[in-house]
Design an enzyme around this catalytic site. Structure first.
Site, PDB file in Angstrom:
ATOM      1  CB  CYS A  54      -0.878   0.039   1.244  1.00 22.22           C
ATOM      2  SG  CYS A  54      -2.167  -1.206   1.289  1.00 22.22           S
ATOM      3  CD  GLU A  56      -2.356   4.241   2.834  1.00 24.46           C
ATOM      4  OE1 GLU A  56      -1.892   3.434   2.002  1.00 24.46           O
ATOM      5  OE2 GLU A  56      -3.567   4.460   2.969  1.00 24.46           O
TER       6      GLU A  56
HETATM    7  N1  THU Z   1      -4.379   0.554  -1.281  1.00 25.96           N
HETATM    8  C1  THU Z   1      -3.492   1.489  -0.813  1.00 25.96           C
HETATM    9  O1  THU Z   1      -2.398   1.661  -1.379  1.00 25.96           O
HETATM   10  N2  THU Z   1      -3.837   2.213   0.268  1.00 25.96           N
HETATM   11  C2  THU Z   1      -5.065   2.201   0.844  1.00 25.96           C
HETATM   12  O2  THU Z   1      -5.311   2.988   1.751  1.00 25.96           O
HETATM   13  C3  THU Z   1      -6.086   1.252   0.393  1.00 25.96           C
HETATM   14  C4  THU Z   1      -5.632   0.277  -0.631  1.00 25.96           C
HETATM   15  C5  THU Z   1      -4.038  -0.172  -2.506  1.00 25.96           C
HETATM   16  C6  THU Z   1      -3.705  -1.606  -2.375  1.00 25.96           C
HETATM   17  C7  THU Z   1      -4.039  -2.125  -3.759  1.00 25.96           C
HETATM   18  O3  THU Z   1      -2.944  -1.905  -4.629  1.00 25.96           O
HETATM   19  C8  THU Z   1      -5.178  -1.237  -4.220  1.00 25.96           C
HETATM   20  O4  THU Z   1      -5.155  -0.095  -3.380  1.00 25.96           O
HETATM   21  C9  THU Z   1      -6.559  -1.893  -4.145  1.00 25.96           C
HETATM   22  O5  THU Z   1      -6.789  -2.408  -2.890  1.00 25.96           O
END
Ligand code: THU
Length: 130
Positions: A54, A56
């Site tokens: 993710c 973050e």
């Molecule tokens: N994802 C993030 O990068 N941060 C978030 O706060 C929620 C989800 C990403 C993970 C994945 O690559 C995509 O969003 C779909 O879940």
């Protein structure tokens, strides 16, 4: 020191560098160290889906590996019908290094909301419990 609006703008820029060919869901993050430096992150997916990182966590791990330890705000930018909050595991990772910081959530249409991390992660597990 740059404010939450500037953090949100930088998160939006970071989002453009996301590698999200599988979900198509691009996310950017901008994490501010207490010293004022800003470290960016974007989600990075993989053909082996479970390896996805993710935005973050990319920002936190980049920052920690660069020697920053204390943070006072984060902005997260995505483009969805509802504002995107950090997922559960990211909340836990943020708590470890950031404590109760403001989390600014924004989208591409100008919607925005700020919530404290303690609201997103009530009764967190941390080193006080070890
Ligand atoms: N994802 C993030 O990068 N941060 C978030 O706060 C929620 C989800 C990403 C993970 C994945 O690559 C995509 O969003 C779909 O879940």
């Amino acid at each position: 020191m740059r404010g939450l609006a500037e953090l949100a703008r930088l998160a939006r820029e970071a989002r453009e560098r996301a590698h999200a060919p599988y979900s198509g869901f691009k996310v950017g993050a901008a994490l501010r160290a207490k010293t004022g430096e800003i470290v960016l992150g974007c989600n990075i997916e993989n053909a082996s889906y479970g390896l996805t990182l993710c935005a973050e966590r990319v920002a936190v791990f980049k920052a920690v590996s660069e020697g920053f330890r204390e943070f006072d705000a984060i902005a997260v930018c995505a483009d969805a019908p509802h504002l995107t909050p950090p997922c559960g595991p990211c909340r836990q990772i943020l708590w470890e290094f950031c404590g109760d910081i403001p989390v600014r959530m924004v989208d591409l249409k100008g919607h925005a909301r700020t919530m404290r991390l303690s609201k997103l992660l009530p009764f967190p597990f941390d080193d006080r419990h070890l």
